[in-house]
Design a protein around this motif. Structure first.
Motif, short mmCIF file in Angstrom:
data_model
loop_
_atom_site.label_atom_id
_atom_site.label_comp_id
_atom_site.label_asym_id
_atom_site.label_seq_id
_atom_site.Cartn_x
_atom_site.Cartn_y
_atom_site.Cartn_z
N SER A 1 0.85 -1.19 0.00
CA SER A 1 0.00 0.00 0.00
C SER A 1 0.88 1.24 0.00
N MET B 1 -1.75 -4.19 2.09
CA MET B 1 -3.19 -4.40 2.11
C MET B 1 -3.44 -5.81 2.62
N TRP C 1 -8.58 -3.17 2.17
CA TRP C 1 -7.41 -2.29 2.19
C TRP C 1 -6.78 -2.15 3.58
N SER D 1 -8.60 0.49 -4.87
CA SER D 1 -8.00 1.10 -3.68
C SER D 1 -7.56 2.55 -3.93
N GLU E 1 -10.46 5.01 -3.37
CA GLU E 1 -11.27 4.82 -2.17
C GLU E 1 -12.02 6.10 -1.82
N ASP F 1 -8.96 -5.02 -6.24
CA ASP F 1 -8.37 -4.14 -7.24
C ASP F 1 -8.44 -4.73 -8.64
#
Length: 880
Positions: free
Chosen positions: A376, A443, A448, A537, A540, A785
């Protein structure tokens, strides 16, 4: 071929045509989460600014004519043999996103169909033609040669073997949907007794004997399910409509005579209606023509009966539901080469596989790419074939608020008691904006969140690193260097560190940056809800918050930070080592304050939980006792790790006291024991106790595999599901590696090899559960994703795998026509999205549903499956 007289053909409905994410000319906030037309194509409006759309996937427009393909009498002869019966297993393999009739979002499914054509005798070798009923498909010519034709009943590795592997085996097993004996096929009836291995030229290089491993009625103790044998409904039996149910007396009345006799097992389904996809099994007693009493039901009976309720004759069998034969070729010791194939004369061959010294390193590379793809806060740059923009990087367009909710109080921790969604709601949220340094980590899975459990990945990699021979520790996995991504100047001197240590630094530095001024560790970062369909993601739109510090997360971090500091010190990286040593010391001090006085430590959270009634019966005192019990275990792990790093008597004494109180080895307790054992100067008597406990715990795991139809690494005391019985978990991985390091017991290594191979094809569905490995691998894990972006899933994901039907009885999946795998209704092509035979007729090891909505099977996490597979592969590579 499936058997000498059974031809196996896989037919597939067309797959979905993928949509993609595009930018709108201008935002459409009024349409966020709804479908609109973009140049005539439906698009789901997504993103925090409502300025993107996810264009619709196109579901299949044509489907297999299931009725015609099942009509045995409509086939012509094949090789002079008559088709006497057709057996079919229809399961999903693909899904997508598209608008439903009322504007909501559907996921749907496309199906693959395993067609078994049972002949009136063995098929002769040679070239033959299948002429499909009613010309539904073009005639199909094929050549049957038992040295080249794949036999679907041979369950073999899709990875291959290393030259020094000690456990090399395949399995011969066939469950025939709707076949006699409840589908169990006994290959002894065909006189099948031997197998061989053939090389690329078709020459035999090894010959072996086929041995029966399990009958379908053989119990599997330690399977993690309520009973060693499982209840299944009879695939060919009609569903009998239920007229009434007296819940108190457990008396069932059927519309028509049921034909059940006393002592027969029976399964009751749809008791609660079309959105009740569970089943209750029991034993028939006091039967009359139209009624019976249900003895020993394995579930609750509803007060109100649905008119859709049915009863079906049932039986009990193990997880395989069929005869499982073993093809053991461990004695074969080739140096390298391939592709090789297992061959059963008169039947066919397995998937091809290689033998190479670095086969486990290749597997480790795949899992390491899986960890990279879960990162992430950075761009995933396509170095391993998958790309994704920067996600969850705080800045002008994305902020994180601080919450009063500790992770260990939330539903995202094993014993949490507050829904994680509460963390950002008014009573729990603060108005403090988190630091812009709150980015990075992994993640968790398809969602997430980044949680303290992820430090287990670092622990696994560090453990594997230390277990590798020095010459193998420096292997490059093409991962980014810490200095390229992390801004702390300490990392400028670390570029020459091995990639395994850079990966450990990646996740540990994220939590280090979540450390508060007083040393406490926030348990992670979370969104206000699970991801929205179609929204990736990096777009978001939900609020994001950081958990409040808690002393359990802080202890957990301190333990792994100390481990990392110790290893960095041995690699001559004093600056990086001191960075994590200081952080570990501060975390320890903060956790100790919380342990000594939790009332003060959690003062703000206690106020909110009390006001909202979140503590439940017993209030805060009961929860405090529970939390302190958990904290004691994590405290022992942190103390032992700091003792190993610092040699301090304070930490040694704390561990020794905890060991005398509890000599368990589960997960963090095992970490504690191992660190103590490996520290010079430790008490020799305790060291002997620890070594004995590791050997005993490993024996529990290895011994139970003798009773399993398919050996893996499951602990017999662990419940099935969420990876248990599928992907090896943290506890089993650490326990077996450590026990093998201590004893060198070859049986342990064999179980480790078998546990890995079970995930890459050596299973009853013949699938690799790892993206990026195998000729046939899962395609759509619960990775949001790739679903949102309309691209293939990234490599390196290991799904949890098998789980029981009742444990995965999701009403939003197996329900009316609008559900993706509809089991009632006729609109929206619902009959074409129906699993057949019905779910509860499928043996446990046949029930692998390749649809991301079947969460317990298609879910994964970095610490429960990806990281464990990486560590196992690395350890096995080190043994070469």
């Amino acid at each position: 071929m499936a058997a000498p007289d059974i031809i196996a053909v896989e037919l597939r409905d067309p797959s979905f045509v993928r949509g993609r994410i595009v930018t709108l000319p201008e935002p459409m906030p009024q349409m966020r989460g709804r479908w609109t037309a973009v140049d005539g194509v439906p698009g789901l409006v997504i993103g925090p600014k409502a300025d993107h759309v996810r264009l619709s996937d196109t579901p299949p427009g044509t489907f297999l004519d299931r009725a015609s393909v099942d009509a045995a009498g409509l086939y012509g002869t094949i090789g002079g043999r008559r088709v006497i019966s057709v057996h079919r297993k229809s399961m999903p393999y693909d899904s997508g996103l598209y608008p439903g009739p009322n504007g909501d979002t559907r996921t749907g499914a496309a199906f693959k169909h395993q067609i078994y054509l049972k002949l009136d005798g063995p098929l002769p070798q040679g070239t033959h033609v299948i002429r499909w009923p009613n010309g539904m498909l073009a005639d199909r010519s094929f050549t049957f040669d038992d040295r080249t034709t794949r036999a679907v009943a041979i369950r073999s590795t899709q990875l291959g073997h290393a030259t020094k592997d000690t456990a090399k085996a395949g399995f011969l097993a066939l469950w025939l949907p709707g076949g006699k004996d409840d589908g169990a096929v006994d290959f002894r009836d065909y006189g099948t007794t031997a197998f061989d291995i053939i090389d690329p030229e078709g020459k035999t290089v090894f010959a072996g004997t086929i041995n029966l491993r399990k009958n379908p009625g053989d119990a599997e103790p330690g399977n993690g399910l309520p009973k060693p044998l499982i209840d299944y409904t009879t695939a060919t039996a009609p569903r009998i409509a239920i007229r009434s149910l007296d819940t108190n007396a457990r008396r069932v009345t059927t519309v028509a005579p049921h034909g059940l006799t006393d002592g027969r097992r029976v399964g009751l389904e749809r008791l609660g209606g079309e959105q009740d996809p569970s089943a209750v099994f029991g034993t028939v007693s006091e039967s009359t023509a139209n009624a019976f009493t249900l003895d020993d039901p394995n579930g609750r009976l509803p007060a109100t009966l649905s008119p859709q309720a049915t009863a079906t004759p049932a039986y009990s069998a193990n997880r395989a539901g069929t005869f499982v034969f073993e093809l053991d070729y461990s004695a074969w010791m080739p140096q390298s080469g391939g592709p090789f194939r297992l061959r059963v004369p008169g039947l066919g061959v397995s998937d091809p596989f290689q033998v190479e010294p670095d086969i486990w390193l290749s597997a480790a590379r795949v899992s390491m790419t899986g960890l990279y793809h879960q990162r992430s806060g950075i761009e995933i740059d396509g170095r391993f074939g998958y790309s994704r923009p920067v996600a969850f990087r705080p800045g002008p367009d994305m902020s994180i608020v601080e919450s009063r909710l500790p992770l260990t109080w939330s539903s995202n921790f094993d014993t949490g008691f507050i829904a994680f969604e509460e963390g950002v709601k008014s009573r729990w949220r603060t108005e403090r904006k988190a630091s812009d340094s709150y980015w990075g980590g992994y993640m968790d899975a398809g969602d997430w969140d980044r949680r303290i459990q992820h430090v287990e990945v670092a622990a696994l990699l560090l453990e594997a690193f230390e277990a590798l021979p020095e010459a193998q520790r420096g292997t490059s996995f093409d991962l980014p260097k810490s200095s390229a991504l992390l801004t702390n100047p300490t990392y400028r001197d670390t570029d020459d560190l091995p990639d395994l240590l850079h990966e450990a630094i990646w996740v540990m530095d994220f939590f280090r940056r979540l450390q508060t001024d007083d040393g406490g560790i926030r348990g992670g970062i979370e969104s206000a809800a699970h991801p929205m369909l179609g929204e990736p993601s990096y777009l978001e739109r939900q609020e994001v918050y950081a958990y409040a510090p808690d002393h359990i997360s802080t202890y957990k971090y301190a333990a792994v930070a100390a481990k990392l500091a110790r290893i960095l010190k041995t690699r001559g990286k004093a600056g990086a080592a001191m960075l994590f040593e200081d952080s570990a010391r501060a975390a320890w001090a903060a956790a100790e304050r919380g342990f000594a006085d939790p009332d003060t430590y959690y003062r703000d959270a206690i106020v909110v939980a009390t006001e909202t009634g979140a503590f439940g019966p017993g209030g805060w005192p009961a929860r405090r006792e529970q939390l302190q019990g958990i904290a004691r275990e994590y405290r022992g792990a942190a103390a032992a790790a700091l003792y190993r790093l610092l040699g301090s008597t304070e930490h040694r004494d704390i561990f020794e006291a905890s060991w005398r109180d509890d000599q368990g080895l589960f997960a963090h307790k095992g970490d504690a024991a191992w660190d103590y054992l490996k520290t010079a100067g430790s008490d020799a008597g305790i060291g002997e106790e620890i070594a004995t406990r590791f050997a005993a715990e490993a024996a529990i795991i290895t011994d139970v595999q003798q009773h399993a139809a398919y050996p893996n690494m499951k602990h017999p005391y662990a419940p099935a599901g969420w990876g248990e019985g599928g992907a090896p978990d943290y506890n089993q991985t650490q326990t077996l590696i450590r026990a093998h390091l201590l004893s060198g017991d070859p049986q342990i290594l064999q179980v480790v090899e078998q546990g890995f191979q079970a995930m890459v094809g050596v299973n009853q569905v013949g699938l690799s559960f790892v993206t990026g490995i195998g000729a046939r691998q899962i395609l759509h894990p619960l990775h949001e994703d790739h679903r949102a972006m309309g691209v293939a899933a990234p490599s390196g994901i290991t799904i949890f795998g098998f789980a029981s039907q009742n444990a995965t009885a999701y009403s939003w999946v197996f329900g009316p026509a609008w559900s993706p795998l509809a089991e009632s209704g006729t609109t929206e092509n619902a009959p074409q999205r129906r699993i057949e035979p019905p779910r509860f007729s499928l043996p446990y090891h046949e029930y692998l549903v390749e649809h991301p909505a079947v969460i317990m099977q298609q879910e994964y996490t970095v610490h429960q499956s990806i990281g464990t597979m990486a560590a196992l592969a690395l350890y096995l590579h080190g043994r070469q």
